[in-house]
Design a protein around this motif. Sequence first.
Motif, short mmCIF file in Angstrom:
data_model
loop_
_atom_site.label_atom_id
_atom_site.label_comp_id
_atom_site.label_asym_id
_atom_site.label_seq_id
_atom_site.Cartn_x
_atom_site.Cartn_y
_atom_site.Cartn_z
N UNK A 82 37.92 1.35 68.31
CA UNK A 82 39.00 2.32 68.20
C UNK A 82 38.56 3.67 67.63
N UNK A 83 37.79 3.66 66.55
CA UNK A 83 37.48 4.90 65.85
C UNK A 83 36.43 5.72 66.60
N UNK A 84 35.31 5.11 66.94
CA UNK A 84 34.21 5.84 67.58
C UNK A 84 34.61 6.49 68.91
N UNK A 85 35.37 5.80 69.78
CA UNK A 85 35.76 6.47 71.03
C UNK A 85 36.61 7.73 70.83
N UNK A 86 37.36 7.80 69.72
CA UNK A 86 38.16 9.01 69.46
C UNK A 86 37.27 10.21 69.20
N UNK A 87 36.06 9.98 68.71
CA UNK A 87 35.15 11.08 68.37
C UNK A 87 33.99 11.20 69.34
N UNK A 88 34.13 10.65 70.55
CA UNK A 88 33.03 10.61 71.51
C UNK A 88 32.52 12.00 71.86
N UNK A 89 33.40 12.98 71.97
CA UNK A 89 32.97 14.32 72.37
C UNK A 89 32.70 15.23 71.16
N UNK A 90 32.86 14.72 69.97
CA UNK A 90 32.68 15.53 68.77
C UNK A 90 31.26 15.34 68.23
N UNK A 91 30.50 16.42 67.99
CA UNK A 91 29.10 16.26 67.57
C UNK A 91 28.91 15.95 66.09
N UNK A 92 29.95 15.89 65.32
CA UNK A 92 29.83 15.59 63.89
C UNK A 92 31.05 16.10 63.16
N UNK A 93 31.08 15.93 61.86
CA UNK A 93 32.22 16.41 61.09
C UNK A 93 33.47 15.62 61.38
N UNK A 94 33.40 14.30 61.19
CA UNK A 94 34.51 13.42 61.54
C UNK A 94 35.53 13.29 60.42
N UNK A 95 35.16 13.65 59.20
CA UNK A 95 36.05 13.46 58.05
C UNK A 95 36.29 14.77 57.34
#
Length: 140
Positions: A82-95
């Motif tokens: 659930x969590x990782x697929x939401x950030x698939x296109x984001x290169x970092x800075x998830x929090x």
Amino acid sequence: MRHQRTGKKLGRDAAHRKALYSNLAGSLIEHGRIQTTEAKAKAVKPFAEKMITLGKRGDLHARRQALAALRSNDVVHQLFAEVAPRFASRPGGYTRIVRIGPRQGDAAEMVYLEFVDHEPAPSQLALSRARRSEAEPAES
């Protein structure tokens, strides 16, 4: 001297600190937002972001590394599914860290550590205000 030594000790020995990081990161993955002290949030943020990066990799080795660090099958499954697929296109800075003021007991600076795409549910205070305004009769 602590030259080239990263991270804070947080008044704990190494095993206790490792368990703290694992528990806080697991709670963050499970709930999307956690309330903690500023020092703990700053310390666990890189750890949590590394776990999300492992989730984005998605291979078996990454899953085993995440399981070794987080120590919970349910949390690792939620991370990868659930969590990782939401950030698939984001290169970092998830929090992000959002300050909420001092704690009443000891004035420690309290913060929310949350995912950048987290949308908090309406607070109980806002709900109670809305219900109270609906229950009051309209004045003419």
